[in-house]
Design a protein around this motif. Structure first.
Motif, PDB file in Angstrom:
ATOM      1  N   LYS A 299       0.828  -1.201   0.000  1.00 48.49           N
ATOM      2  CA  LYS A 299       0.000   0.000   0.000  1.00 48.49           C
ATOM      3  C   LYS A 299       0.870   1.262   0.000  1.00 48.49           C
ATOM      4  O   LYS A 299       0.507   2.276  -0.609  1.00 48.49           O
TER       5      LYS A 299
ATOM      6  N   ALA B 248      -4.934   2.612   4.198  1.00 45.40           N
ATOM      7  CA  ALA B 248      -5.255   2.036   2.887  1.00 45.40           C
ATOM      8  C   ALA B 248      -5.423   0.528   2.986  1.00 45.40           C
ATOM      9  O   ALA B 248      -6.315  -0.060   2.355  1.00 45.40           O
ATOM     10  N   LEU B 249      -4.564  -0.119   3.780  1.00 44.69           N
ATOM     11  CA  LEU B 249      -4.704  -1.558   3.976  1.00 44.69           C
ATOM     12  C   LEU B 249      -6.002  -1.875   4.696  1.00 44.69           C
ATOM     13  O   LEU B 249      -6.690  -2.848   4.351  1.00 44.69           O
TER      14      LEU B 249
ATOM     15  N   ASP C 245      -8.738  -1.983   2.261  1.00 43.71           N
ATOM     16  CA  ASP C 245      -8.739  -3.227   1.493  1.00 43.71           C
ATOM     17  C   ASP C 245      -9.358  -4.363   2.299  1.00 43.71           C
ATOM     18  O   ASP C 245     -10.144  -5.170   1.775  1.00 43.71           O
TER      19      ASP C 245
END
Length: 302
Positions: free
Chosen positions: A121, A181-182, A185
């Motif tokens: 990421k 960001a992870l 996801d």
């Protein structure tokens, strides 16, 4: 809901619509989310099919990798014995033909399974293409070179090899943005009910609420069948590039990938690669279950 297609697919939904990078300007009708984990050998084994799908039908879709690192972290906690992980990797390599060396878990195990996912990421913050290149490089160092890709020095080496801004990468690796960001996801993984990886979810841009999910690893024809169903037609695949152009673009590929992309058996692949080896256009890189090839001609192009 959309009907199931074939033995491996299911319907799924999404709550919003996203565009990624410059490809939205091309008005491609299909979005494909690939749910993967950098430590998953089955995800690594998906690589030949993704390459072929992109070469033959890439004009119809945009590809977005989603990192589902939490799944492998949980699996590692269940399989605590290194020898069990080693055996599982070796079985996957023997079954799929995509080499991954299980001796890693006996010789140089991954110590922080979550860190490679954050690193991907962090790389993506420099662009989607940079993130994809970094992911591939991580997989090469892990499955082929048997390196601990949670080691910061290895992560930095991968970043250098794909020409990332190293200072920015280091900052983002330990910053909050990549972690958030992870988490996005992982949230998307849950929202789409992805409980097995690899998984591929296809959406048609004209249909916001429905998609088709393919869970697990299956023959290439399954992915083509579902893509054609989403398109509502069966377009002709694009003409494949010459072998040398393919190698120049991807730079480091397995014999398995070449065989899948060009519809060759292993003997034909070895014959064609031997010709390039004699011309000193490629370098042969033996691995435990396969052979890899590094393009070395015109290196200035990279």
């Amino acid at each position: 809901m959309r009907k199931n297609t074939g033995p491996t697919t299911s319907s799924t939904t999404r709550n919003n619509h996203s565009q990624y990078g410059f490809s939205n300007l091309l008005n491609k009708p299909i979005e494909i989310y690939t749910f993967i984990d950098p430590l998953c050998p089955e995800c690594w084994s998906l690589e030949p099919f993704l390459k072929k799908l992109n070469l033959e039908y890439g004009r119809f879709f945009k590809l977005k990798p989603i990192i589902s690192g939490k799944l492998t972290t949980m699996n590692l906690s269940k399989m605590k014995k290194p020898k069990d992980l080693a055996k599982a990797w070796d079985r996957t390599a023997s079954r799929t033909g995509m080499s991954c060396d299980g001796d890693l878990w006996l010789e140089n195990p991954v110590s922080l399974p979550w860190l490679p996912s954050i690193a991907i990421k962090a790389a993506e913050l420099q662009g989607g293409k940079s993130g994809a290149s970094f992911l591939r490089k991580l997989q090469e160092h892990l499955f082929v070179s048997k390196e601990n890709i949670s080691n910061e020095n290895i992560l930095l080496q991968c970043a250098k090899e794909v020409n990332l801004d190293i200072e920015e990468f280091q900052k983002d690796l330990f910053g909050d943005t990549a972690k958030k960001a992870l988490q996005c996801d992982l949230k998307l993984t849950r929202e789409m009910d992805v409980d097995e990886i690899p998984a591929i979810v296809l959406f048609n841009q004209s249909d916001e609420q429905e998609g088709i999910k393919i869970s697990g690893l299956y023959p290439y024809e399954v992915y083509v069948k579902v893509l054609c169903e989403m398109l509502g037609s069966a377009p002709q695949p694009a003409i494949k590039p010459p072998l040398l152009d393919f190698l120049k673009y991807y730079h480091f590929v397995a014999s398995k990938e070449i065989s899948v992309v060009f519809d060759w058996n292993s003997e034909q692949t070895q014959r064609e690669m031997k010709k390039l080896l004699i011309k000193r256009q490629v370098e042969k890189m033996p691995a435990k279950y396969d052979t890899f090839w590094r393009y070395i001609g015109d290196e200035k192009e990279f």
